[in-house]
Design a protein around this motif. Sequence first.
Motif, short mmCIF file in Angstrom:
data_model
loop_
_atom_site.label_atom_id
_atom_site.label_comp_id
_atom_site.label_asym_id
_atom_site.label_seq_id
_atom_site.Cartn_x
_atom_site.Cartn_y
_atom_site.Cartn_z
N LYS A 92 0.77 -1.17 0.09
CA LYS A 92 -0.06 -0.06 0.05
C LYS A 92 0.78 1.27 0.14
O LYS A 92 0.59 2.25 -0.65
CB LYS A 92 -1.00 0.10 1.14
N MET A 93 2.02 1.16 0.72
CA MET A 93 2.99 2.44 0.95
C MET A 93 3.51 2.66 -0.36
O MET A 93 3.65 3.59 -0.81
CB MET A 93 3.68 2.08 1.86
N HIS A 94 3.85 1.28 -0.91
CA HIS A 94 4.64 1.40 -2.50
C HIS A 94 3.66 2.09 -3.49
O HIS A 94 4.13 3.13 -4.33
CB HIS A 94 5.00 0.20 -2.96
N ALA A 95 2.42 1.78 -3.46
CA ALA A 95 1.54 2.20 -4.36
C ALA A 95 1.25 3.71 -4.19
O ALA A 95 1.15 4.74 -4.94
CB ALA A 95 -0.01 1.62 -4.28
N TYR A 96 1.33 4.12 -2.78
CA TYR A 96 0.84 5.56 -2.38
C TYR A 96 2.30 6.46 -2.68
O TYR A 96 2.14 7.45 -3.31
CB TYR A 96 0.98 5.65 -0.97
N ASN A 97 3.46 5.88 -2.67
CA ASN A 97 4.63 6.57 -3.16
C ASN A 97 4.70 6.78 -4.50
O ASN A 97 5.28 7.65 -5.10
CB ASN A 97 5.94 5.63 -2.69
N GLN A 98 4.30 5.63 -5.41
CA GLN A 98 4.11 5.59 -6.80
C GLN A 98 3.36 6.76 -7.38
O GLN A 98 3.67 7.35 -8.21
CB GLN A 98 3.89 4.27 -7.49
N ARG A 99 2.16 7.10 -6.48
CA ARG A 99 1.26 7.97 -7.08
C ARG A 99 1.82 9.43 -6.80
O ARG A 99 1.86 10.43 -7.48
CB ARG A 99 -0.25 8.02 -6.34
N TYR A 100 2.52 9.64 -5.73
CA TYR A 100 3.23 10.79 -5.42
C TYR A 100 4.36 11.09 -6.38
O TYR A 100 4.39 12.26 -7.09
CB TYR A 100 3.99 10.36 -3.93
N TYR A 101 5.08 10.17 -7.00
CA TYR A 101 6.02 10.24 -7.88
C TYR A 101 5.56 10.55 -9.26
O TYR A 101 5.85 11.66 -9.85
CB TYR A 101 7.04 9.01 -7.88
N ASP A 102 4.45 10.20 -9.51
CA ASP A 102 3.98 10.31 -10.76
C ASP A 102 3.39 11.78 -10.79
O ASP A 102 3.79 12.51 -11.69
CB ASP A 102 2.73 9.41 -11.08
N VAL A 103 2.93 12.23 -9.90
CA VAL A 103 2.28 13.57 -9.44
C VAL A 103 3.49 14.57 -9.75
O VAL A 103 3.32 15.53 -10.37
CB VAL A 103 1.48 13.81 -8.50
#
Length: 200
Positions: free
Chosen positions: A125-136
């Motif tokens: 879940k944290m990896h997915a959260y980080n990935q959204r942050y990186y994309d943005v």
Amino acid sequence: MNGFEKRTQQKMQTIKDTAFALLNQPAGVEGLRMDTLAKEAGVSKATIFKYFHSKEKLIQQVFMDFLDRMGAESMTFLSQDLTFEEKLMALAKVKIQYLDTVDQQFFLDLMDQYSQKADAELAAKMHAYNQRYYDVMVQLLQQGRKEGKIDLKYSDEFLLLYLESMVQGVSDPAIYQKINVHYAEYWAEMLLKALAPTEK
């Protein structure tokens, strides 16, 4: 959503809201007692475990909801017609605004959850959260490049690596235990200066 589903959602939200209030105290995660939570939420302990399966899963959900709320408010600024600098500073102010509403122990417990690797489901879940942050952030940095605020020599690959190194650094207990929430604005200012084109 039928009446039963609506009541279930309301009850789950009440439990999470109550858990948030209890976690947002100096005792933090260590002080959370399920008996107290059940009493204050007006439900039985069995109901809590029925919906969330364990104390740990409930705590994880409370922290994820907090991150999601902060992320959702950040997205409202990113979708507005603002300059790169205005958006970056707005993101920092949103983070400060949210972290100012919680106890220091809540922040430390949040970072413990954020940085742990033992629970595979939470780590995912944290990896997915980080990935959204990186994309943005990559999209935002691309905007900054177009506006001439970022040196063209910095590729997307380098900028992403730069962001990842910052996130991984802050995830270290030796670092986040010393963080003042108002540093977020300073980091944004330093980022702007570090990435700016070199004056010739």
